[in-house]
Design an enzyme around this catalytic site. Sequence first.
Site, PDB file in Angstrom:
ATOM      1  N   VAL A 110      -4.009 -45.598 -23.022  1.00  0.00           N
ATOM      2  CA  VAL A 110      -4.072 -47.021 -23.349  1.00  0.00           C
ATOM      3  C   VAL A 110      -5.505 -47.212 -23.834  1.00  0.00           C
ATOM      4  CG1 VAL A 110      -3.965 -49.375 -22.459  1.00  0.00           C
ATOM      5  CG2 VAL A 110      -2.326 -47.659 -21.649  1.00  0.00           C
ATOM      6  N   PRO A 111      -5.678 -47.365 -25.152  1.00  0.00           N
ATOM      7  CA  PRO A 111      -7.007 -47.185 -25.765  1.00  0.00           C
ATOM      8  C   PRO A 111      -8.006 -48.316 -25.537  1.00  0.00           C
ATOM      9  CG  PRO A 111      -5.425 -47.827 -27.426  1.00  0.00           C
ATOM     10  CD  PRO A 111      -4.648 -47.634 -26.152  1.00  0.00           C
ATOM     11  N   CYS A 112      -8.447 -48.453 -24.307  1.00  0.00           N
ATOM     12  CA  CYS A 112      -9.455 -49.467 -23.982  1.00  0.00           C
ATOM     13  C   CYS A 112     -10.785 -49.162 -24.659  1.00  0.00           C
ATOM     14  CB  CYS A 112      -9.611 -49.604 -22.475  1.00  0.00           C
ATOM     15  SG  CYS A 112      -9.961 -48.073 -21.604  1.00  0.00           S
ATOM     16  N   HIS A 113     -10.973 -47.921 -25.092  1.00  0.00           N
ATOM     17  CA  HIS A 113     -12.220 -47.565 -25.791  1.00  0.00           C
ATOM     18  C   HIS A 113     -12.308 -48.245 -27.157  1.00  0.00           C
ATOM     19  CE1 HIS A 113      -9.300 -44.522 -27.168  1.00  0.00           C
ATOM     20  NE2 HIS A 113     -10.009 -44.473 -28.287  1.00  0.00           N
ATOM     21  N   ARG A 114     -11.204 -48.779 -27.657  1.00  0.00           N
ATOM     22  CA  ARG A 114     -11.191 -49.444 -28.965  1.00  0.00           C
ATOM     23  C   ARG A 114     -11.549 -50.924 -28.869  1.00  0.00           C
ATOM     24  NH1 ARG A 114      -5.535 -46.587 -30.533  1.00  0.00           N
ATOM     25  NH2 ARG A 114      -6.358 -44.469 -30.614  1.00  0.00           N
TER      26      ARG A 114
END
Length: 176
Positions: A128-132
């Site tokens: 779940v791309p929270c880094h984006r």
Amino acid sequence: MTVLRTHTVIDSPIGELTLVNTDGILSGVYIAEHRPAPDRGSFGEQAPEGFDEAITQFEEYFAGRRIHFTVPTSPTGTPFQRAVWETLKKIEYGTTRTYAEIALDLGRPTAVRAVAAANARNPLCIVVPCHRVIGSGGKLTGYAGGLERKRFLLDQEARILSAGHPRGPGSTHVPA
């Protein structure tokens, strides 16, 4: 009802990742020095079995051959947190969104701080791309594994896209 949790640790270009399964479904991905740190006692026994699909997808992601994770997941969180995490999954590979944009997507434009808090509690880093998610004005802001790791992930995705990878909705793998 008894819940079975197991975990395994894998190496990656950003350090060790701890993968957690709950009843055989990926429920957590934690980066070394993860902040806020989860209770490692909740990870269950260490067991390499049951993680093959997730491990393969992480290997493909870090090798630049995967842009979407398809491994089944089962994160635990409040209804609002889960709504935020579902919205994060819609952020396209190689792009970023702000906390304010996510709040707008959720129909809660004043919930920017709540979105940031839910983002920080994402139990499935990278999948779940929270880094984006970035701050207003494009500034890199907090990341569970540290800003250096966040920058690495964003740079890797930009590098793969600059090599001409299509990121359409059905595109999971980078062509060989």
